[in-house]
Motif scaffolding. Structure first.
Motif, PDB file in Angstrom:
ATOM      1  N   ALA A  24       0.787  -1.255  -0.390  1.00 47.15           N
ATOM      2  CA  ALA A  24      -0.203   0.001   0.081  1.00 47.15           C
ATOM      3  C   ALA A  24       1.125   0.998   0.367  1.00 47.15           C
ATOM      4  N   CYS A  25       1.725   1.006   0.874  1.00 48.94           N
ATOM      5  CA  CYS A  25       2.743   2.462   0.732  1.00 48.94           C
ATOM      6  C   CYS A  25       3.323   2.791  -0.503  1.00 48.94           C
ATOM      7  N   ALA A  26       4.176   1.145  -1.562  1.00 52.51           N
ATOM      8  CA  ALA A  26       4.313   1.462  -2.510  1.00 52.51           C
ATOM      9  C   ALA A  26       3.566   2.229  -2.703  1.00 52.51           C
ATOM     10  N   THR A  27       2.338   2.018  -3.526  1.00 55.15           N
ATOM     11  CA  THR A  27       1.164   2.264  -4.589  1.00 55.15           C
ATOM     12  C   THR A  27       1.175   3.323  -3.872  1.00 55.15           C
ATOM     13  N   ALA A  28       1.453   3.894  -3.069  1.00 57.93           N
ATOM     14  CA  ALA A  28       0.938   6.076  -2.634  1.00 57.93           C
ATOM     15  C   ALA A  28       2.044   6.719  -3.338  1.00 57.93           C
ATOM     16  N   ALA A  29       3.951   6.238  -2.576  1.00 57.00           N
ATOM     17  CA  ALA A  29       4.725   6.925  -3.797  1.00 57.00           C
ATOM     18  C   ALA A  29       4.429   6.452  -4.928  1.00 57.00           C
ATOM     19  N   THR A  30       3.813   5.446  -5.385  1.00 60.37           N
ATOM     20  CA  THR A  30       3.984   5.487  -6.971  1.00 60.37           C
ATOM     21  C   THR A  30       2.804   6.877  -7.472  1.00 60.37           C
ATOM     22  N   ALA A  31       1.839   6.541  -6.960  1.00 59.26           N
ATOM     23  CA  ALA A  31       0.261   7.913  -7.706  1.00 59.26           C
ATOM     24  C   ALA A  31       0.706   8.969  -7.403  1.00 59.26           C
ATOM     25  N   ALA A  32       2.008   9.249  -5.651  1.00 55.97           N
ATOM     26  CA  ALA A  32       2.721  10.701  -5.734  1.00 55.97           C
ATOM     27  C   ALA A  32       3.812  10.986  -7.453  1.00 55.97           C
ATOM     28  N   ALA A  33       4.461   9.600  -6.734  1.00 53.92           N
ATOM     29  CA  ALA A  33       5.385  10.234  -7.899  1.00 53.92           C
ATOM     30  C   ALA A  33       5.206  10.598  -9.977  1.00 53.92           C
ATOM     31  N   TYR A  34       4.622   9.324  -9.919  1.00 56.53           N
ATOM     32  CA  TYR A  34       4.180   9.598 -11.517  1.00 56.53           C
ATOM     33  C   TYR A  34       2.978  11.150 -11.854  1.00 56.53           C
ATOM     34  N   THR A  35       2.128  10.924 -10.490  1.00 51.26           N
ATOM     35  CA  THR A  35       1.055  12.988 -10.894  1.00 51.26           C
ATOM     36  C   THR A  35       2.622  14.083 -10.808  1.00 51.26           C
ATOM     37  N   ASP A  81       0.715  -3.645  15.298  1.00 49.86           N
ATOM     38  CA  ASP A  81       1.434  -5.367  14.587  1.00 49.86           C
ATOM     39  C   ASP A  81       3.248  -5.092  14.609  1.00 49.86           C
ATOM     40  N   PRO A  82       3.626  -5.971  15.577  1.00 43.68           N
ATOM     41  CA  PRO A  82       4.592  -5.535  16.233  1.00 43.68           C
ATOM     42  C   PRO A  82       5.860  -6.176  14.251  1.00 43.68           C
ATOM     43  N   ASP A  83       6.092  -4.951  13.407  1.00 43.29           N
ATOM     44  CA  ASP A  83       6.025  -5.161  11.885  1.00 43.29           C
ATOM     45  C   ASP A  83       7.627  -5.122  12.273  1.00 43.29           C
ATOM     46  N   VAL A  84       8.572  -5.539  11.364  1.00 44.17           N
ATOM     47  CA  VAL A  84       9.930  -5.322  11.280  1.00 44.17           C
ATOM     48  C   VAL A  84      10.099  -3.902  10.794  1.00 44.17           C
ATOM     49  N   THR A  85       8.817  -3.956   9.507  1.00 46.16           N
ATOM     50  CA  THR A  85       8.930  -2.638   8.775  1.00 46.16           C
ATOM     51  C   THR A  85       8.208  -1.584   8.993  1.00 46.16           C
ATOM     52  N   HIS A  86       8.051  -1.437  10.260  1.00 45.46           N
ATOM     53  CA  HIS A  86       7.322  -0.065  10.324  1.00 45.46           C
ATOM     54  C   HIS A  86       8.129   0.739  10.892  1.00 45.46           C
ATOM     55  N   GLY A  87       7.631   1.748  10.135  1.00 44.30           N
ATOM     56  CA  GLY A  87       9.397   3.307   9.973  1.00 44.30           C
ATOM     57  C   GLY A  87       9.467   2.966   9.008  1.00 44.30           C
ATOM     58  N   ALA A  88       9.630   1.892   8.286  1.00 44.00           N
ATOM     59  CA  ALA A  88      10.674   2.535   6.855  1.00 44.00           C
ATOM     60  C   ALA A  88      10.053   2.785   5.972  1.00 44.00           C
ATOM     61  N   LEU A  89      10.804   3.488   5.183  1.00 45.78           N
ATOM     62  CA  LEU A  89      10.993   5.421   4.422  1.00 45.78           C
ATOM     63  C   LEU A  89      10.551   4.294   2.974  1.00 45.78           C
ATOM     64  N   ILE A  90       9.355   3.757   2.343  1.00 42.75           N
ATOM     65  CA  ILE A  90       9.674   3.281   0.947  1.00 42.75           C
ATOM     66  C   ILE A  90       9.250   4.530   0.091  1.00 42.75           C
ATOM     67  N   ARG A  91      10.315   3.968  -1.125  1.00 43.12           N
ATOM     68  CA  ARG A  91      10.150   5.098  -2.306  1.00 43.12           C
ATOM     69  C   ARG A  91      10.176   4.531  -3.532  1.00 43.12           C
ATOM     70  N   SER A  92       9.419   5.481  -3.794  1.00 45.10           N
ATOM     71  CA  SER A  92       9.349   5.151  -5.499  1.00 45.10           C
ATOM     72  C   SER A  92       9.146   6.060  -6.555  1.00 45.10           C
ATOM     73  N   THR A  93       9.989   5.925  -7.657  1.00 45.56           N
ATOM     74  CA  THR A  93      10.627   6.650  -8.273  1.00 45.56           C
ATOM     75  C   THR A  93      10.093   6.093  -9.466  1.00 45.56           C
ATOM     76  N   VAL A  94       9.788   7.076 -10.595  1.00 42.32           N
ATOM     77  CA  VAL A  94       8.919   7.202 -11.762  1.00 42.32           C
ATOM     78  C   VAL A  94       9.402   7.542 -12.852  1.00 42.32           C
ATOM     79  N   ARG A  95       9.359   6.859 -13.686  1.00 41.18           N
ATOM     80  CA  ARG A  95      10.211   7.131 -14.780  1.00 41.18           C
ATOM     81  C   ARG A  95       9.328   7.189 -16.335  1.00 41.18           C
TER      82      ARG A  95
END
Length: 372
Positions: A24-35, A81-95
């Protein structure tokens, strides 16, 4: 439907806060980057549509634009949820991509690459699972339609410090090298790993009984829940979001019986139940491929096939190898899982059937109802 039943009510009654998957985070980042690539402006917050229709908004934590690309980043919030990825910064670069190529995915820093068979992705592919890929394809199409884009893009997903975080996961053993996987089937992280979720399972059983239900289904996730509904036509208040806590469902039903229980879940998780484990979480029980090899022998597998099962990368690969050879490993696991369940329920008037599925929701094993 009785008030307070079903998966959503379980989460509400648990008092736990849900979170968002890496997909979901990657999708949101992709939507913002492509926009931003098309318009020059980053939407913040950015809203996406999840597979079940929810439309959450995500704040951007990073953004950068150049002539030929745009990058946006979202910090993952895993809720309670005790998820190891909590707080991770997920980036999407769109070209922009070549005309007619659609959405092409790339693994950036911190996202793994598949190097072994047995996963729902081909060897050499970025470790971006099928549902997040479809979510990103859908959001690219929506943004393209809104702003006059072609929809032909290269999407590179990266996770800050992802390679380091991945050392705390099973990715290296599964042959996913270089970082994390981008996961999720609903976009929502449901917090399982605490006593509150077990209490919510009990609440689900109580609601089903109060509604007069004679058949309930304990499901390991949303995909198996859909299969249980498709196979048995169960209403929402008969569905128990079991997660990894098979033992919690069985022990409570022993004290508060319902005449029929369906256990539905992924083949790998239910192979743990077959082997006698009642907690199916990856941190507390593992797929025993030696055990699967022995079951395959019982089903008529040659020593060569049994050896291949024992050496398989994942449970999914093991069941695929057996299916190709006509050995019903899925059915054998379902029957053994049913036997484990009946062993916990002994003395209770509950009949049990089991449905094993693969990651796509295809049924790979069945055990018909037996018991009281």
């Amino acid at each position: 439907m009785a008030e307070g039943g079903g998966r959503a009510a379980q989460l509400k009654s648990s008092g736990l806060r849900h979170g968002w998957t890496t997909g979901a985070c990657a999708t949101a980042a992709t939507a913002a980057a492509y926009t931003a690539l098309l318009t020059g402006e980053f939407p913040d917050p950015v809203t996406i549509t999840l597979p079940k229709g929810q439309q959450p908004a995500f704040a951007l934590a990073a953004e950068e634009r150049a002539a030929d690309r745009a990058m946006a980043g979202v910090v993952k919030d895993a809720g309670d949820d005790p998820d190891v990825t909590h707080g991770a910064l997920i980036r999407s670069t769109v070209r922009h991509g070549a005309p007619g190529t659609g959405v092409v995915f790339r693994a950036g820093p911190g996202v793994g690459t598949v190097t072994k068979a047995g996963l729902p992705l081909e060897v050499g592919e970025p470790a971006i699972n099928p549902v997040p890929r479809q979510m990103m394809r859908d959001t690219v199409a929506e943004v393209a339609a809104r702003h006059g884009g072609s929809g032909d893009v290269v999407v590179e997903i990266s996770v800050d410090h992802g390679e380091e975080i991945a050392r705390s996961t099973w990715n290296p053993r599964l042959g996913i090298l270089g970082g994390l996987s981008i996961l999720g089937t609903t976009g929502i992280v449901v917090p399982y790993s605490c006593s509150a979720w077990i209490d919510s399972i009990r609440r689900g059983v109580d609601v089903a009984r109060a509604a007069g239900r004679t058949h309930v289904a304990g499901c390991t996730g949303s995909t198996s829940e859909k299969v249980a509904v498709a196979v048995h036509g169960l209403p929402e208040d008969a569905l128990l979001d079991m997660g990894d806590f098979a033992g919690a469902v069985l022990k409570y039903l022993k004290r508060h019986p319902v005449p029929r229980l369906t256990i539905a879940g992924g083949f790998a998780k239910l192979s743990k139940l077959a082997a006698g484990h009642l907690d199916l979480h990856s941190a507390r029980s593992q797929v025993d491929k030696g055990y699967l090899a022995e079951l395959a022998r019982r089903g008529g597998a040659s020593e060569e096939l049994a050896g291949a099962v024992a050496a398989a990368n994942t449970g999914l690969e093991a069941v695929q190898l057996c299916a190709a050879a006509g050995v019903p490993l899925g059915d054998l696991v379902a029957r053994e899982a049913r036997a484990t369940a009946l062993g916990v329920l002994v003395g209770a008037p509950v009949a049990v059937d089991v449905i094993c599925i693969d990651r796509a929701g295809t049924v790979v094993g069945r055990a018909e109802p037996t018991g009281a």
